[in-house]
Design an enzyme around this catalytic site. Structure first.
Site, PDB file in Angstrom:
ATOM      1  N   TYR A   1       0.867  -1.185   0.000  1.00 56.77           N
ATOM      2  CA  TYR A   1       0.000   0.000   0.000  1.00 56.77           C
ATOM      3  C   TYR A   1       0.895   1.223   0.000  1.00 56.77           C
ATOM      4  CZ  TYR A   1      -3.866  -2.940   1.664  1.00 56.77           C
ATOM      5  OH  TYR A   1      -4.837  -3.902   1.796  1.00 56.77           O
TER       6      TYR A   1
ATOM      7  N   HIS B   1      -6.691   1.349  -2.075  1.00 49.25           N
ATOM      8  CA  HIS B   1      -6.464  -0.079  -2.257  1.00 49.25           C
ATOM      9  C   HIS B   1      -4.978  -0.332  -2.479  1.00 49.25           C
ATOM     10  CE1 HIS B   1     -10.604  -1.221  -2.335  1.00 49.25           C
ATOM     11  NE2 HIS B   1     -10.881  -0.271  -3.208  1.00 49.25           N
TER      12      HIS B   1
ATOM     13  N   LYS C   1      -4.349  -5.049  -9.730  1.00 50.13           N
ATOM     14  CA  LYS C   1      -3.071  -4.854  -9.055  1.00 50.13           C
ATOM     15  C   LYS C   1      -1.934  -5.312  -9.961  1.00 50.13           C
ATOM     16  CE  LYS C   1      -5.266  -5.766  -4.611  1.00 50.13           C
ATOM     17  NZ  LYS C   1      -5.981  -4.505  -4.670  1.00 50.13           N
TER      18      LYS C   1
END
Lengths: 351, 124
Positions: free
Chosen positions: A263, A271, A302
């Site tokens: 993060y 997120h 991601k």
């Protein structure tokens, strides 16, 4: 998107790690205080942990749980998604209406309501279509009108649903500061659990736990733990330490099948952007293995990062240093290499 | 029967009862010895039925839960043979699926259904 978090969140999570630099370059007295604190290890030995016989590292004091969460998002509440919020959720104090779990629950209910509504309309439309097939031309006009009306209702309910979900997102950031005074009689079933790598980081790199790093490792690992187990742990820790020292907030990637999630600042802010898989620098897996990881990560929007750790010592040297608990020498002999692995579809994206 | 508060059975039980809001979650008495460990199942009812659930005549569902622990550096023990024994020795003969509760070493538990072979699609 960036500025949506409130001042409350900014204020609450002002320290990225459990250290409080009090150094003020204009004030010589603060230097003395700082040096004294470094010398006496002022911050250390504050946070009590207990280790279960399964090797789980638990923090049970409420204040310590909050402290570790607020100073770098360490640990996970055993009965929460991340922040240990079970107590306030259960006993319904003011702050509980905006914890992550409550928001997800409300979202879920809204979605369910919308789905039920949609199902009703679809059923009605299907009935109308059947009628249309068997009826004469005069009736069809009425049926078409009815169909148009239903479709309009459906669109309307979709609009409402989307609006509701958006307004819910906005309300997250109006969170109040968590209530501080709580009744002590209430039972708290929740502890904060630390990953072994987190516990090592908090006793070796930033010593704030009431355990020394060598004692911690002696408790977590059998005396005759094999070389493979120890090497695997060293790899994981080196990667963890690497990203923490580059300012990332590192948390477990179990939900996405990877080792870690990175993060930028922490879970309340945005997120995770990156999934990390820690790999021994010698390892090579077949390509389906990489595809599996890559597809799951990209499905959650991601980036997949492969983190190769190379220990530049042979196994005997590692074991000898490990026995002596000379962690500094082991870790300074490690190298980290990184690769980003992303699927490219020739027909779709051209970058 | 009191449950050892250090055990993964206790962790999963507490998680299901107090976090996932399940009901009647109990550790089963029957156990299976596998390699150097003792496997025990839990049984309990989820708060609401998901679309693929088969309800019994009372409208409740009972699920068997198999707790396992996962650490970042230890090898795991669950094999097909082991699962077979779990189904044979610890479940009712008509049990179609197990809920695998993976206790991670960061304080989270993730759940996966394990079906006996192929399973028809539920309602989407």
């Amino acid at each position: 998107m960036v500025k949506k978090y409130s001042n409350a969140s900014n204020k609450r999570y002002v320290y990225p790690l459990p250290v409080h630099p009090t150094l003020n370059s204009n004030n010589p007295i603060s230097w003395a205080i700082y040096l004294y604190k470094c010398y006496t290890n002022y911050e250390s030995s504050q946070i009590a942990i207990s280790i279960t016989k399964n090797g789980q590292i638990m923090v049970t004091e409420r204040e310590s749980m909050t402290y570790l969460w607020e100073h770098g998002f360490f640990g996970t509440g055993t009965l929460s998604r991340s922040e240990p919020s079970w107590f306030s959720r259960t006993y319904n104090d003011d702050s509980s209406t905006n914890v992550l779990e409550a928001i997800t629950e409300r979202r879920r209910l809204q979605r369910l309501e919308f789905k039920n509504e949609r199902e009703k309309i679809t059923k009605r439309l299907n009935e109308l279509r059947k009628k249309r097939d068997i009826n004469s031309a005069e009736d069809i006009e009425g049926i078409v009108k009815e169909e148009t009306r239903l479709l309009e209702i459906e669109r309307e309910s979709l609009r409402n649903f989307k609006e509701k979900q958006e307004s819910l997102s906005a309300s997250i950031w109006k969170q109040k500061d968590a209530a501080t005074s709580l009744d002590i009689d209430l039972v708290n079933y929740e502890s904060l659990e630390l990953m072994p790598v987190e516990a090592l980081f908090l006793s070796f790199a930033i010593p704030v736990l009431n355990i020394r790093s060598d004692d911690l490792l002696n408790t977590l690992f059998h005396e005759n733990a094999n070389c493979e187990t120890i090497n695997r742990f060293i790899n994981k820790y080196v990667a963890y330490h690497h990203y923490r020292s580059h300012g990332w907030c590192v948390r477990s990637g179990i939900k996405f099948g990877t080792d870690y999630l990175l993060y930028k600042r922490g879970p309340p802010f945005q997120h995770a952007e990156i999934c990390v898989m820690v790999i021994d620098s010698q390892a090579s897996n077949d390509y389906t293995w990489y595809s599996t990881l890559s597809r799951v990560s990209s499905g959650a929007k991601k980036t997949l990062l492969l983190c190769y750790v190379e220990v530049m010592l042979n196994n005997e040297e590692v074991m000898e240093l490990w026995q002596k608990k000379d962690l500094t020498t082991i870790f300074t002999n490690c190298k980290v290499g990184e690769v980003i692995y992303r699927r490219w579809v020739p027909g779709k994206n051209r970058d | 029967m009191s449950v050892d508060r250090d055990s993964i059975e206790w962790l999963v039980q507490t998680n299901l009862l107090h976090f996932q809001k399940w009901k009647n979650v109990e550790v089963q008495d029957r156990s299976l010895s596998w390699k150097d460990r003792k496997i025990k199942l839990l049984k309990g009812s989820p708060p609401q039925s998901s679309s693929e659930d088969n309800l019994d005549e009372n409208g409740t569902i009972e699920e068997y839960i198999l707790p396992v622990s996962l650490s970042q550096y230890n090898e795991q023990y669950l094999t097909l043979e082991c699962l077979d024994e779990v189904y044979k020795q610890l479940c009712d003969p008509f049990t179609e699926r197990l809920l695998l509760a993976i206790v991670n070493d960061d304080g989270t538990i993730v759940f996966y259904y394990i079906y006996k072979g192929i399973h028809g699609p539920g309602k989407v």
